[in-house]
Write a protein that holds these residues in place. Structure first.
Motif, PDB file in Angstrom:
ATOM      1  N   MET A  69       0.806  -1.217   0.000  1.00 34.61           N
ATOM      2  CA  MET A  69       0.000   0.000   0.000  1.00 34.61           C
ATOM      3  C   MET A  69       0.845   1.276   0.000  1.00 34.61           C
ATOM      4  SD  MET A  69      -3.561   0.741   1.962  1.00 34.61           S
ATOM      5  CE  MET A  69      -3.009   0.312   3.609  1.00 34.61           C
ATOM      6  N   PRO A  70       1.981   1.347   0.707  1.00 37.64           N
ATOM      7  CA  PRO A  70       2.782   2.580   0.661  1.00 37.64           C
ATOM      8  C   PRO A  70       3.317   2.919  -0.734  1.00 37.64           C
ATOM      9  CG  PRO A  70       3.382   1.271   2.573  1.00 37.64           C
ATOM     10  CD  PRO A  70       2.493   0.410   1.731  1.00 37.64           C
ATOM     11  N   LEU A  71       3.383   1.928  -1.635  1.00 34.46           N
ATOM     12  CA  LEU A  71       3.878   2.175  -2.988  1.00 34.46           C
ATOM     13  C   LEU A  71       2.773   2.644  -3.934  1.00 34.46           C
ATOM     14  CD1 LEU A  71       6.158  -0.971  -3.474  1.00 34.46           C
ATOM     15  CD2 LEU A  71       6.818   1.301  -2.656  1.00 34.46           C
ATOM     16  N   THR A  72       1.531   2.580  -3.482  1.00 33.99           N
ATOM     17  CA  THR A  72       0.406   2.861  -4.368  1.00 33.99           C
ATOM     18  C   THR A  72       0.410   4.293  -4.875  1.00 33.99           C
ATOM     19  OG1 THR A  72      -0.921   1.187  -3.226  1.00 33.99           O
ATOM     20  CG2 THR A  72      -2.109   2.787  -4.563  1.00 33.99           C
ATOM     21  N   ALA A  73       0.714   5.243  -4.008  1.00 29.91           N
ATOM     22  CA  ALA A  73       0.733   6.648  -4.435  1.00 29.91           C
ATOM     23  C   ALA A  73       1.764   6.866  -5.531  1.00 29.91           C
ATOM     24  CB  ALA A  73       1.032   7.556  -3.243  1.00 29.91           C
ATOM     25  N   ARG A  74       2.898   6.217  -5.408  1.00 27.54           N
ATOM     26  CA  ARG A  74       3.956   6.339  -6.408  1.00 27.54           C
ATOM     27  C   ARG A  74       3.478   5.760  -7.743  1.00 27.54           C
ATOM     28  NH1 ARG A  74       9.972   5.097  -4.360  1.00 27.54           N
ATOM     29  NH2 ARG A  74       9.723   7.184  -3.483  1.00 27.54           N
ATOM     30  N   GLN A  75       2.770   4.648  -7.678  1.00 29.26           N
ATOM     31  CA  GLN A  75       2.254   4.042  -8.910  1.00 29.26           C
ATOM     32  C   GLN A  75       1.146   4.899  -9.516  1.00 29.26           C
ATOM     33  OE1 GLN A  75       1.366  -0.012  -7.743  1.00 29.26           O
ATOM     34  NE2 GLN A  75       3.470  -0.318  -7.060  1.00 29.26           N
ATOM     35  N   LEU A  76       0.303   5.476  -8.690  1.00 33.40           N
ATOM     36  CA  LEU A  76      -0.742   6.365  -9.197  1.00 33.40           C
ATOM     37  C   LEU A  76      -0.137   7.572  -9.906  1.00 33.40           C
ATOM     38  CD1 LEU A  76      -3.256   6.271  -6.204  1.00 33.40           C
ATOM     39  CD2 LEU A  76      -3.703   5.458  -8.519  1.00 33.40           C
ATOM     40  N   SER A  77       0.960   8.074  -9.370  1.00 32.18           N
ATOM     41  CA  SER A  77       1.616   9.210 -10.018  1.00 32.18           C
ATOM     42  C   SER A  77       2.197   8.813 -11.367  1.00 32.18           C
ATOM     43  CB  SER A  77       2.705   9.788  -9.116  1.00 32.18           C
ATOM     44  OG  SER A  77       3.844   8.948  -9.060  1.00 32.18           O
ATOM     45  N   LEU A  78       2.675   7.563 -11.480  1.00 31.86           N
ATOM     46  CA  LEU A  78       3.209   7.105 -12.759  1.00 31.86           C
ATOM     47  C   LEU A  78       2.096   6.970 -13.790  1.00 31.86           C
ATOM     48  CD1 LEU A  78       5.545   6.228 -14.499  1.00 31.86           C
ATOM     49  CD2 LEU A  78       5.401   3.933 -13.487  1.00 31.86           C
ATOM     50  N   TYR A  79       0.923   6.509 -13.365  1.00 32.08           N
ATOM     51  CA  TYR A  79      -0.218   6.486 -14.284  1.00 32.08           C
ATOM     52  C   TYR A  79      -0.491   7.883 -14.826  1.00 32.08           C
ATOM     53  CZ  TYR A  79      -1.797   1.685 -13.405  1.00 32.08           C
ATOM     54  OH  TYR A  79      -1.900   0.324 -13.353  1.00 32.08           O
ATOM     55  N   GLN A  80      -0.456   8.882 -13.963  1.00 31.75           N
ATOM     56  CA  GLN A  80      -0.694  10.248 -14.418  1.00 31.75           C
ATOM     57  C   GLN A  80       0.391  10.699 -15.383  1.00 31.75           C
ATOM     58  OE1 GLN A  80      -1.543  13.281 -11.575  1.00 31.75           O
ATOM     59  NE2 GLN A  80      -3.336  12.245 -10.743  1.00 31.75           N
ATOM     60  N   THR A  81       1.634  10.362 -15.091  1.00 28.93           N
ATOM     61  CA  THR A  81       2.740  10.734 -15.968  1.00 28.93           C
ATOM     62  C   THR A  81       2.583  10.097 -17.345  1.00 28.93           C
ATOM     63  OG1 THR A  81       4.234  10.972 -14.072  1.00 28.93           O
ATOM     64  CG2 THR A  81       5.254  10.646 -16.233  1.00 28.93           C
ATOM     65  N   LEU A  82       2.097   8.849 -17.363  1.00 24.60           N
ATOM     66  CA  LEU A  82       1.903   8.129 -18.625  1.00 24.60           C
ATOM     67  C   LEU A  82       0.569   8.473 -19.284  1.00 24.60           C
ATOM     68  CD1 LEU A  82       3.253   4.616 -17.538  1.00 24.60           C
ATOM     69  CD2 LEU A  82       4.432   6.330 -18.935  1.00 24.60           C
ATOM     70  N   GLU A  83      -0.238   9.307 -18.619  1.00 25.64           N
ATOM     71  CA  GLU A  83      -1.522   9.771 -19.156  1.00 25.64           C
ATOM     72  C   GLU A  83      -2.494   8.610 -19.379  1.00 25.64           C
ATOM     73  OE1 GLU A  83      -0.813  12.260 -22.569  1.00 25.64           O
ATOM     74  OE2 GLU A  83       0.884  13.250 -21.612  1.00 25.64           O
ATOM     75  N   VAL A  84      -2.545   7.725 -18.388  1.00 28.97           N
ATOM     76  CA  VAL A  84      -3.446   6.576 -18.426  1.00 28.97           C
ATOM     77  C   VAL A  84      -4.245   6.557 -17.124  1.00 28.97           C
ATOM     78  CG1 VAL A  84      -3.621   4.064 -18.560  1.00 28.97           C
ATOM     79  CG2 VAL A  84      -1.834   5.263 -19.854  1.00 28.97           C
ATOM     80  N   ASP A  85      -5.544   6.295 -17.213  1.00 25.88           N
ATOM     81  CA  ASP A  85      -6.375   6.199 -16.005  1.00 25.88           C
ATOM     82  C   ASP A  85      -5.960   4.977 -15.191  1.00 25.88           C
ATOM     83  OD1 ASP A  85      -7.833   8.447 -16.714  1.00 25.88           O
ATOM     84  OD2 ASP A  85      -9.391   7.290 -17.734  1.00 25.88           O
ATOM     85  N   PRO A  86      -5.839   5.121 -13.883  1.00 27.82           N
ATOM     86  CA  PRO A  86      -5.401   3.998 -13.049  1.00 27.82           C
ATOM     87  C   PRO A  86      -6.542   3.053 -12.711  1.00 27.82           C
ATOM     88  CG  PRO A  86      -5.782   5.893 -11.667  1.00 27.82           C
ATOM     89  CD  PRO A  86      -6.019   6.352 -13.094  1.00 27.82           C
ATOM     90  N   PRO A  87      -6.215   1.832 -12.267  1.00 23.77           N
ATOM     91  CA  PRO A  87      -7.239   0.936 -11.732  1.00 23.77           C
ATOM     92  C   PRO A  87      -7.618   1.362 -10.323  1.00 23.77           C
ATOM     93  CG  PRO A  87      -5.083  -0.063 -11.511  1.00 23.77           C
ATOM     94  CD  PRO A  87      -4.868   1.242 -12.236  1.00 23.77           C
ATOM     95  N   GLU A  88      -8.605   0.689  -9.767  1.00 21.75           N
ATOM     96  CA  GLU A  88      -8.912   0.871  -8.348  1.00 21.75           C
ATOM     97  C   GLU A  88      -8.015  -0.062  -7.545  1.00 21.75           C
ATOM     98  OE1 GLU A  88     -13.057   0.774  -7.271  1.00 21.75           O
ATOM     99  OE2 GLU A  88     -13.665   1.395  -9.281  1.00 21.75           O
ATOM    100  N   PHE A  89      -7.669   0.359  -6.331  1.00 21.86           N
ATOM    101  CA  PHE A  89      -6.781  -0.422  -5.485  1.00 21.86           C
ATOM    102  C   PHE A  89      -7.503  -0.854  -4.214  1.00 21.86           C
ATOM    103  CE2 PHE A  89      -3.850   1.797  -8.211  1.00 21.86           C
ATOM    104  CZ  PHE A  89      -2.812   0.888  -8.400  1.00 21.86           C
ATOM    105  N   LEU A  90      -7.325  -2.139  -3.875  1.00 17.71           N
ATOM    106  CA  LEU A  90      -7.852  -2.693  -2.636  1.00 17.71           C
ATOM    107  C   LEU A  90      -6.733  -3.498  -1.994  1.00 17.71           C
ATOM    108  CD1 LEU A  90     -10.161  -3.134  -5.095  1.00 17.71           C
ATOM    109  CD2 LEU A  90     -11.544  -3.757  -3.113  1.00 17.71           C
ATOM    110  N   HIS A  91      -6.413  -3.170  -0.745  1.00 19.57           N
ATOM    111  CA  HIS A  91      -5.325  -3.860  -0.067  1.00 19.57           C
ATOM    112  C   HIS A  91      -5.865  -4.719   1.074  1.00 19.57           C
ATOM    113  CE1 HIS A  91      -3.101  -0.738  -2.267  1.00 19.57           C
ATOM    114  NE2 HIS A  91      -2.123  -1.626  -2.252  1.00 19.57           N
ATOM    115  N   LEU A  92      -5.345  -5.933   1.120  1.00 19.48           N
ATOM    116  CA  LEU A  92      -5.797  -6.919   2.105  1.00 19.48           C
ATOM    117  C   LEU A  92      -4.859  -6.951   3.307  1.00 19.48           C
ATOM    118  CD1 LEU A  92      -6.448  -9.816  -0.446  1.00 19.48           C
ATOM    119  CD2 LEU A  92      -8.144  -8.224   0.487  1.00 19.48           C
ATOM    120  N   PRO A  93      -5.386  -7.283   4.487  1.00 18.04           N
ATOM    121  CA  PRO A  93      -4.507  -7.415   5.653  1.00 18.04           C
ATOM    122  C   PRO A  93      -3.414  -8.455   5.405  1.00 18.04           C
ATOM    123  CG  PRO A  93      -6.827  -7.489   6.293  1.00 18.04           C
ATOM    124  CD  PRO A  93      -6.794  -7.580   4.803  1.00 18.04           C
ATOM    125  N   LEU A  94      -2.295  -8.274   6.086  1.00 21.71           N
ATOM    126  CA  LEU A  94      -1.184  -9.220   5.978  1.00 21.71           C
ATOM    127  C   LEU A  94      -1.286 -10.275   7.065  1.00 21.71           C
ATOM    128  CD1 LEU A  94       1.884  -6.866   5.411  1.00 21.71           C
ATOM    129  CD2 LEU A  94       0.601  -8.151   3.698  1.00 21.71           C
TER     130      LEU A  94
END
Length: 326
Positions: free
Chosen positions: A221-246
Motif C-alpha cells: 500500500m505505501p507504494l500505491t501513491a507512487r504508482q498512481l503518479s506514474l499512471y498520471q505521468t503516462l496519461e493513463v487512467d489507473p485501476p482501483e486499489f484494494l489492499h488486504l490485511p497481511l
C-alpha cells in the motif's frame, strides 16, 4: 519524439465494461499462506463481480528467482481451484510454455519502449548517487543529479517526479495519506545493472492487461501513491486499489518466502482454503442451509468452496487491520 505507447491499451480500457483482476506472484519460492490470501482475495473480488482473473509472473528481479518456483506456484493455484483466465487482450503477449501467464522477463522490450517514451518527454535522467550518500542525506533522494545530464546507459535511471500523489482512497482501508517527501522523490525506474524497476514494470503490465482492480497485500500500500503518479505521468487512467490485511506471525513479521514461511499443502487444500476465507472475513456457512453446512463445505472440492465464497463475497467484512496474527 517517441510515440505514446498506450493507444491500443487505452482504447481497449475505455470500451471495457468488465472487472479485470490479477494475482502477480514473484517466483522466489512456493506459495505460502500469505500469498494464498492475496490470490483468493483477488480471485473472489473479480469473480463476484462477473469479471476475469489473470495470473502474472513477476520475475523482473532475476536475482531472486527460483527456477522451480513458477511451476510450483501455478500447480498450487490449480490444486486450490484458482483457475486463471486468458483473453484476446493478453493472449498476443504470451509465449509458448507460459501456461497462459504473462511473464515480466519476456516483456523487457516493452518496458524499454515505455522508457524511451519517457526519455523523449525529458522525464528521466541518469543518477550517480550511491545508497550510502542518499542515506547520509536523510534516506530520501534529494534530486542531486536531476540537472547534471548524466549518461543513461552507465547509471541508474530516475523518473522526474512531476505529478506527485499525496492522498488516495483504498477500497478496503479508505482514505490514505502519503509521506510528502516520499511522494515527491525522483525514484529509480531502471537499475545500474540494467534491470527495470518493479514500479515501472507493474504499472505497464496492469495497463497492458487492462486491469481494472488491483487486489493485493497491505505491505504494498505505501507504494500505491507512487504508482498512481506514474499512471498520471503516462496519461493513463489507473485501476482501483484494494489492499488486504497481511498474515503475520507477530507484529511486523509477515509471512514471506524470505522468512521461510511454509508452503501451502496442495495435496489437502481444503483446510487452508477455508482458513483463508476466515481471514478474509467469511463467517461459517449458515447451518440453516441444509444443502451446505460447515461439515459438508469442509469436505467439498476447492471449486465448490470457491463457488460458495464467490456467492457470499463482501469486501466490507474484511478486517481493516494492516496485519492479522495467525
Amino acid at each position: 519524439m517517441a510515440v505514446w505507447p498506450f493507444s491500443s491499451q487505452v482504447s481497449f480500457n475505455q470500451g471495457n465494461q468488465q472487472v479485470r483482476g490479477r494475482f502477480a506472484p514473484s517466483p522466489s519460492g512456493p506459495l505460502h499462506f500469505g500469498s494464498l490470501v492475496a490470490a483468493v482475495g483477488s480471485y473472489l473480488h473479480a469473480k463476484a463481480n462477473n469479471g476475469l482473473w489473470f495470473v502474472r509472473i513477476e520475475d523482473i528481479d532475476t536475482s531472486r528467482v527460483d527456477a522451480s518456483a513458477q511451476g510450483q506456484i501455478l500447480d498450487a493455484l490449480y490444486a486450490f481451484g484458482l483457475h486463471w483466465d486468458v483473453d484476446l487482450q493478453t493472449q498476443s503477449q504470451l509465449q509458448n510454455g507460459d501456461r497462459n501467464c504473462l511473464k515480466q522477463t519476456a516483456r523487457l522490450s516493452r518496458y524499454q519502449e515505455v522508457l524511451d517514451f519517457l526519455e523523449s518527454k525529458e522525464l528521466i535522467y541518469g543518477c550517480a548517487c550511491t545508497r550510502k550518500e542518499i542515506k547520509a542525506s536523510g534516506g530520501l533522494y534529494q534530486g542531486t543529479c536531476r540537472d547534471k545530464y548524466l549518461d543513461l546507459h552507465n547509471n541508474p535511471i530516475r523518473l522526474k517526479q512531476t505529478r506527485p500523489i499525496y492522498q488516495f482512497s483504498d477500497g478496503i482501508f479508505g482514505p490514505q495519506s502519503c509521506d510528502p517527501l516520499m511522494a515527491q522523490e525522483d525514484y529509480i525506474i531502471k537499475r545500474r545493472d540494467g534491470l527495470f524497476s518493479y514500479q515501472l514494470a507493474v504499472v505497464v503490465d496492469d495497463i497492458d492487461q487492462g486491469i481494472t482492480h488491483v487486489v493485493r497485500g497491505a505491505d504494498i500500500m505505501p507504494l500505491t501513491a507512487r504508482q498512481l503518479s506514474l499512471y498520471q505521468t503516462l496519461e493513463v487512467d489507473p485501476p482501483e486499489f484494494l489492499h488486504l490485511p497481511l498474515a503475520v506471525t507477530k507484529p511486523g513479521h509477515k509471512l514471506s518466502k524470505q522468512n521461510h514461511a511454509p508452503a501451502i499443502n496442495s495435496s489437502n487444500p481444503q483446510p487452508e482454503l477455508l482458513k483463508a476465507l476466515s481471514f478474509l472475513g467469511y463467517a461459517q456457512p449458515s447451518l440453516s442451509n441444509k444443502s451446505l453446512n460447515l461439515d459438508s463445505l469442509a469436505k467439498a472440492s476447492p471449486q465448490t468452496i470457491l463457488e460458495w465464497a464467490v456467492e457470499h463475497w463482501s469486501q466490507t467484512k474484511i478486517n481493516q487491520q494492516t496485519e492479522i496474527i495467525i
